[in-house]
Design an enzyme around this catalytic site. Structure first.
Site, PDB file in Angstrom:
ATOM      1  N   CYS A   2      48.613  36.489  47.727  1.00 45.13           N
ATOM      2  CA  CYS A   2      49.230  37.502  48.591  1.00 45.13           C
ATOM      3  C   CYS A   2      50.159  38.359  47.733  1.00 45.13           C
ATOM      4  O   CYS A   2      50.352  38.112  46.551  1.00 45.13           O
ATOM      5  CB  CYS A   2      50.047  36.806  49.680  1.00 45.13           C
ATOM      6  SG  CYS A   2      49.102  35.626  50.621  1.00 45.13           S
ATOM      7  N   ARG A  27      45.945  42.521  45.906  1.00 43.07           N
ATOM      8  CA  ARG A  27      46.151  41.069  46.000  1.00 43.07           C
ATOM      9  C   ARG A  27      45.791  40.543  47.375  1.00 43.07           C
ATOM     10  O   ARG A  27      45.832  39.333  47.613  1.00 43.07           O
ATOM     11  CB  ARG A  27      47.611  40.723  45.673  1.00 43.07           C
ATOM     12  CG  ARG A  27      48.086  41.129  44.305  1.00 43.07           C
ATOM     13  CD  ARG A  27      49.557  40.825  44.119  1.00 43.07           C
ATOM     14  NE  ARG A  27      49.798  39.406  44.262  1.00 43.07           N
ATOM     15  CZ  ARG A  27      49.661  38.534  43.264  1.00 43.07           C
ATOM     16  NH1 ARG A  27      49.256  38.949  42.082  1.00 43.07           N
ATOM     17  NH2 ARG A  27      49.880  37.258  43.439  1.00 43.07           N
ATOM     18  N   TRP A  74      46.662  37.514  51.916  1.00 42.51           N
ATOM     19  CA  TRP A  74      45.282  37.129  51.644  1.00 42.51           C
ATOM     20  C   TRP A  74      45.171  35.744  52.259  1.00 42.51           C
ATOM     21  O   TRP A  74      45.704  34.781  51.721  1.00 42.51           O
ATOM     22  CB  TRP A  74      45.005  37.101  50.137  1.00 42.51           C
ATOM     23  CG  TRP A  74      43.641  36.607  49.807  1.00 42.51           C
ATOM     24  CD1 TRP A  74      43.276  35.328  49.523  1.00 42.51           C
ATOM     25  CD2 TRP A  74      42.436  37.361  49.739  1.00 42.51           C
ATOM     26  NE1 TRP A  74      41.943  35.240  49.275  1.00 42.51           N
ATOM     27  CE2 TRP A  74      41.388  36.471  49.397  1.00 42.51           C
ATOM     28  CE3 TRP A  74      42.128  38.696  49.929  1.00 42.51           C
ATOM     29  CZ2 TRP A  74      40.055  36.886  49.251  1.00 42.51           C
ATOM     30  CZ3 TRP A  74      40.809  39.119  49.781  1.00 42.51           C
ATOM     31  CH2 TRP A  74      39.804  38.226  49.452  1.00 42.51           C
ATOM     32  N   ASN A 100      53.847  33.287  48.919  1.00 42.94           N
ATOM     33  CA  ASN A 100      52.539  33.409  48.279  1.00 42.94           C
ATOM     34  C   ASN A 100      52.260  32.088  47.586  1.00 42.94           C
ATOM     35  O   ASN A 100      53.049  31.625  46.782  1.00 42.94           O
ATOM     36  CB  ASN A 100      52.527  34.541  47.246  1.00 42.94           C
ATOM     37  CG  ASN A 100      51.217  34.553  46.445  1.00 42.94           C
ATOM     38  OD1 ASN A 100      50.181  34.150  46.947  1.00 42.94           O
ATOM     39  ND2 ASN A 100      51.291  34.973  45.193  1.00 42.94           N
ATOM     40  N   GLY A 101      51.142  31.442  47.936  1.00 42.22           N
ATOM     41  CA  GLY A 101      50.780  30.183  47.279  1.00 42.22           C
ATOM     42  C   GLY A 101      50.299  29.175  48.307  1.00 42.22           C
ATOM     43  O   GLY A 101      49.826  29.545  49.380  1.00 42.22           O
ATOM     44  N   GLU A 478      23.001  32.451  34.743  1.00 37.49           N
ATOM     45  CA  GLU A 478      24.255  33.165  35.054  1.00 37.49           C
ATOM     46  C   GLU A 478      24.710  34.014  33.875  1.00 37.49           C
ATOM     47  O   GLU A 478      25.139  35.158  34.047  1.00 37.49           O
ATOM     48  CB  GLU A 478      25.331  32.158  35.465  1.00 37.49           C
ATOM     49  CG  GLU A 478      26.708  32.740  35.695  1.00 37.49           C
ATOM     50  CD  GLU A 478      26.773  33.809  36.801  1.00 37.49           C
ATOM     51  OE1 GLU A 478      25.794  33.965  37.559  1.00 37.49           O
ATOM     52  OE2 GLU A 478      27.791  34.507  36.864  1.00 37.49           O
ATOM     53  N   LYS A 482      25.282  38.026  34.128  1.00 36.09           N
ATOM     54  CA  LYS A 482      26.555  38.672  33.753  1.00 36.09           C
ATOM     55  C   LYS A 482      26.293  39.789  32.755  1.00 36.09           C
ATOM     56  O   LYS A 482      26.781  40.891  32.878  1.00 36.09           O
ATOM     57  CB  LYS A 482      27.514  37.642  33.126  1.00 36.09           C
ATOM     58  CG  LYS A 482      28.160  36.700  34.081  1.00 36.09           C
ATOM     59  CD  LYS A 482      29.350  37.267  34.819  1.00 36.09           C
ATOM     60  CE  LYS A 482      29.095  37.825  36.176  1.00 36.09           C
ATOM     61  NZ  LYS A 482      28.358  37.140  37.159  1.00 36.09           N
ATOM     62  N   GLU A 485      24.179  42.822  34.279  1.00 34.41           N
ATOM     63  CA  GLU A 485      24.781  43.625  35.363  1.00 34.41           C
ATOM     64  C   GLU A 485      25.939  44.491  34.876  1.00 34.41           C
ATOM     65  O   GLU A 485      26.250  45.507  35.494  1.00 34.41           O
ATOM     66  CB  GLU A 485      25.214  42.758  36.537  1.00 34.41           C
ATOM     67  CG  GLU A 485      26.395  41.851  36.305  1.00 34.41           C
ATOM     68  CD  GLU A 485      26.824  41.149  37.601  1.00 34.41           C
ATOM     69  OE1 GLU A 485      26.770  41.741  38.677  1.00 34.41           O
ATOM     70  OE2 GLU A 485      27.202  39.979  37.504  1.00 34.41           O
ATOM     71  N   HIS A 501       6.002  27.818  26.627  1.00 28.91           N
ATOM     72  CA  HIS A 501       4.892  28.135  27.551  1.00 28.91           C
ATOM     73  C   HIS A 501       4.770  29.635  27.772  1.00 28.91           C
ATOM     74  O   HIS A 501       4.279  30.071  28.817  1.00 28.91           O
ATOM     75  CB  HIS A 501       5.134  27.406  28.879  1.00 28.91           C
ATOM     76  CG  HIS A 501       5.170  25.928  28.729  1.00 28.91           C
ATOM     77  ND1 HIS A 501       4.053  25.164  28.474  1.00 28.91           N
ATOM     78  CD2 HIS A 501       6.209  25.063  28.737  1.00 28.91           C
ATOM     79  CE1 HIS A 501       4.392  23.901  28.357  1.00 28.91           C
ATOM     80  NE2 HIS A 501       5.699  23.802  28.517  1.00 28.91           N
ATOM     81  N   LYS A 594      30.169  45.265  45.211  1.00 27.92           N
ATOM     82  CA  LYS A 594      30.808  43.943  45.163  1.00 27.92           C
ATOM     83  C   LYS A 594      30.221  43.040  46.250  1.00 27.92           C
ATOM     84  O   LYS A 594      30.062  41.860  46.055  1.00 27.92           O
ATOM     85  CB  LYS A 594      32.312  44.068  45.352  1.00 27.92           C
ATOM     86  CG  LYS A 594      33.063  42.744  45.245  1.00 27.92           C
ATOM     87  CD  LYS A 594      32.857  42.083  43.903  1.00 27.92           C
ATOM     88  CE  LYS A 594      33.425  40.689  43.845  1.00 27.92           C
ATOM     89  NZ  LYS A 594      33.022  39.972  42.619  1.00 27.92           N
TER      90      LYS A 594
HETATM   91  C1  AGP Z   1      27.565  38.499  40.668  1.00 28.25           C
HETATM   92  O1  AGP Z   1      28.231  38.858  39.474  1.00 28.25           O
HETATM   93  C2  AGP Z   1      27.053  39.696  41.436  1.00 28.25           C
HETATM   94  N1  AGP Z   1      28.116  40.580  41.725  1.00 28.25           N
HETATM   95  C3  AGP Z   1      26.184  39.327  42.626  1.00 28.25           C
HETATM   96  O2  AGP Z   1      25.069  38.629  42.116  1.00 28.25           O
HETATM   97  C4  AGP Z   1      26.832  38.428  43.705  1.00 28.25           C
HETATM   98  O3  AGP Z   1      27.060  37.135  43.175  1.00 28.25           O
HETATM   99  C5  AGP Z   1      25.856  38.309  44.892  1.00 28.25           C
HETATM  100  O4  AGP Z   1      25.684  39.611  45.435  1.00 28.25           O
HETATM  101  C6  AGP Z   1      26.353  37.362  45.982  1.00 28.25           C
HETATM  102  O5  AGP Z   1      27.550  37.851  46.520  1.00 28.25           O
HETATM  103  P1  AGP Z   1      28.406  36.854  47.471  1.00 28.25           P
HETATM  104  O6  AGP Z   1      28.801  35.686  46.635  1.00 28.25           O
HETATM  105  O7  AGP Z   1      29.586  37.685  47.909  1.00 28.25           O
HETATM  106  O8  AGP Z   1      27.527  36.436  48.620  1.00 28.25           O
END
Ligand code: AGP
Length: 599
Positions: A2, A27, A74, A100-101, A478, A482, A485, A501, A594
């Protein structure tokens, strides 16, 4: 996570507080509130949603005040609503607090206070602080009552409090949640972060754990709970506002990578208690679980894949993991006694929401692992386990991922214990390692500059391969996600045993291959995979937890099951530095959002 802003001084401060809260909205912004001192009274205004909703209320009331505390929330305990928003000025109108915490021991404290006749209004842990101060004021002044209160609470907190009978005074305390003093010529600010007061002063005192602050009009004292003075340096902060929001880091992504020990610690804190208190299932219900469906998207899907290994290895139950976008097409003959778990940082991913609805129609119990209190997925779920990592601003998910693993690993170990697949001793041994994670993560963070140098060697390459086996295979996926993207480069993760394979055909002279090489049963096979690709010209970068001094990114070893959570941090740094070297918009990469709220 928060935001707190407080002020006491010679200036009328309602606008100072509101402007400061607006600068801390990154925040959290579920709700906001302010307590203003005037004529020995405290007037508290609150509004759900963004700070501008509170601003309208304050403007309408036109209250002239020179001492006030404010908060933007938050939600962690209790949904986003007015009664749960801060400041808590409800137990008595002479006391108001913002926090906050996480107060770890709020439940026993609340029970004791209720026995003494205190009536609680909200569902939050924070409200217990206001009642403790009220109780302690019966026998001592505000300063001593506040210090006594701080001695009674445990957990992470940044707290600021007002007492109407001692006007102009603000008492505050800091432990593991950030709190900074801003020393202006006409008053003193207190805030969770520098941006809140940077427009008024760049003189900042970064408080330390255990510090108590007493502000009176334009003066301040810093001491501990025994009133022993604590000398603290006044720093001149030369950040601009945007840099200050990122805590001095160049991007939110880098800030959030560095926040992972804290978010893991905060998440671990909330996983203490009985199986039913923490996971919302009775032991009897747990014993009936015959299998688990794990459904998610993107990074959350990779977290689900990691959890699959944990559940199979320790709880010894079958697990099915699927991307949410595929799950909805599956003609699954659902097993009614399987638990359905959805994983989502935002709680608003349309594909995951659709998958949850399918599961509910099939009569499955739905558990979700989520970072946003009150989001759609939490409202659709029978049980929600929260990752306590605060708002994740950067599109590329980092701290949410490792916090998801903390929750899922804790669930897997506790379920294994409940099912009798682990003895209490075995569980204690494994869980004590999980609780070392925040410190272990800090050791990986110390590899930052070494990984930056490795990124410089390969950032001009066009194709990147990531290899892992077993529970490191999801980390290979992953790491590739990263990188692609945020750098827009081609990157692919493979199960290392699969490269012979077909995929090995793509290896050319100089192709960077990032290989996850944990010590133990996987090590020898992974090393031979590294030899295979090196023989074809690959530039191999290993992430290892062994004592071997060979050229690699070295991470600490604690237990085999922790390698995925620790090794991913190295790959987060790798992706980050390559994207920076490519000049990308790291926090807002092209084509991405996001939260993907469309199917
Ligand atoms: C991850 O770096 C991406 N931004 C994307 O794959 C994300 O993880 C995916 O859209 C799922 O989002 P969520 O966890 O909010 O459901």
């Amino acid at each position: 996570m928060c935001g707190i802003v407080a002020y006491s001084g010679k200036k009328e401060c309602s606008k100072l507080i509101i402007d400061g809260l607006k600068k801390l909205e990154y925040r959290g912004y579920d709700s906001a509130g302010i307590s203003l001192e005037k004529d020995n009274e405290i007037i508290t205004l609150k509004a759900v949603g963004r700070v501008e909703n509170l601003e309208k209320l304050v403007k309408k009331e036109e209250i002239q005040s020179f001492c006030a505390i404010g908060h933007t929330r938050w939600a962690t305990h209790g949904k986003p609503c007015e009664i749960n928003s801060h400041p808590h000025n409800d137990c008595t109108d002479t006391i108001s607090i913002v926090h906050n915490g996480i107060i770890e021991n709020y439940a026993p404290l609340k029970a004791e206070l209720e026995r003494k006749g205190h009536i609680f209004k909200s569902q939050t842990d924070s409200e217990v602080v206001a009642h403790l101060i009220e109780e302690n004021l019966k026998t001592q002044d505000f300063t001593h009552a506040f210090c006594q209160t701080i001695k009674q609470v445990r957990g992470a907190y940044a707290i600021a409090a007002l007492y109407a009978k001692e006007p102009g005074k603000i008492m505050a305390a800091k432990n593991q949640s950030p709190l900074v003093l801003g020393v202006a010529k006409d008053g003193v600010f207190l805030a969770s972060d520098v941006p809140a007061f940077l427009a008024h002063t760049n003189k900042a005192i970064f408080l330390e754990d255990g510090d108590i602050v007493q502000i009176e009009i334009s003066t301040y004292k810093i001491f501990n709970t025994d009133l022993k003075a604590q000398p603290r340096k006044v720093n001149e902060v030369n950040w601009d506002f945007t840099t200050a929001q990122k805590g001095g880091y160049k991007h939110f992504m880098l800030k959030e990578i560095y926040e992972q020990p804290r978010s893991a610690q905060d998440t671990l804190r909330t996983l203490k208690g009985s199986f039913e208190q923490v996971f919302g299932l009775t032991k009897k219900e747990a014993k009936k679980i015959k299998g688990v469906y794990l459904v998610a998207c993107g990074t959350a899907y990779h977290a689900s894949l990691c959890a699959k290994y944990m559940l199979e290895d320790f709880a010894q139950i079958p697990v099915e993991v699927e991307t949410a976008s595929e799950f909805k097409y599956r003609k699954i003959a659902f097993c009614k006694d399987w638990l359905f778990i959805a994983v989502s940082q935002s709680g608003e991913t349309a594909d995951t929401i659709a998958a949850i609805k399918n599961a509910k129609e099939a009569g499955l119990k739905v558990m979700s692992v989520c970072n946003v209190v009150g989001s759609t997925i939490t409202r659709l779920s029978d049980i929600t386990l929260y990752t306590h990592c605060g708002p994740e601003i950067s599109v590329a998910s980092t701290k949410a991922f490792t916090s998801q693993l903390v929750v899922l690993y804790s669930f897997a170990l506790n379920l294994a214990l409940a099912l009798g697949r682990l003895t209490q001793t075995e569980f204690d041994n494994l869980y004590s390692s999980l609780e070392k994670l925040p410190e272990l993560m800090k050791e990986v963070l110390s590899q930052d500059s070494k990984i930056k140098e490795l990124a410089k060697e390969v950032f001009t390459k066009k194709d990147f391969i990531f290899l892992g086996r077993n529970s490191s295979y999801p980390i290979a996926l992953e790491g590739a996600l990263k990188l692609k993207e945020i750098s827009y480069l081609h990157a692919e993760g493979f199960a290392a045993g699969e490269i012979k394979h077909g995929p090995i055909a793509v290896i050319e002279e100089g192709t960077p291959v990032l290989a996850l090489v944990p010590q133990g049963v996987l090590e020898e096979k992974m090393l031979s995979n590294c030899q295979e690709v090196k023989a074809r010209g690959a530039q191999v970068i290993m992430i290892r937890d062994s004592k071997e001094k060979a050229k690699a990114i070295h991470i600490p070893f604690e237990k085999e099951f922790l390698f995925p959570i620790l090794s991913v941090i190295a790959l987060q740094f790798f992706a980050y530095y390559i994207a920076v070297l490519k000049g990308r918009d790291v926090d807002r990469p092209r084509n991405l959002a996001k939260s993907v709220t469309v199917e």
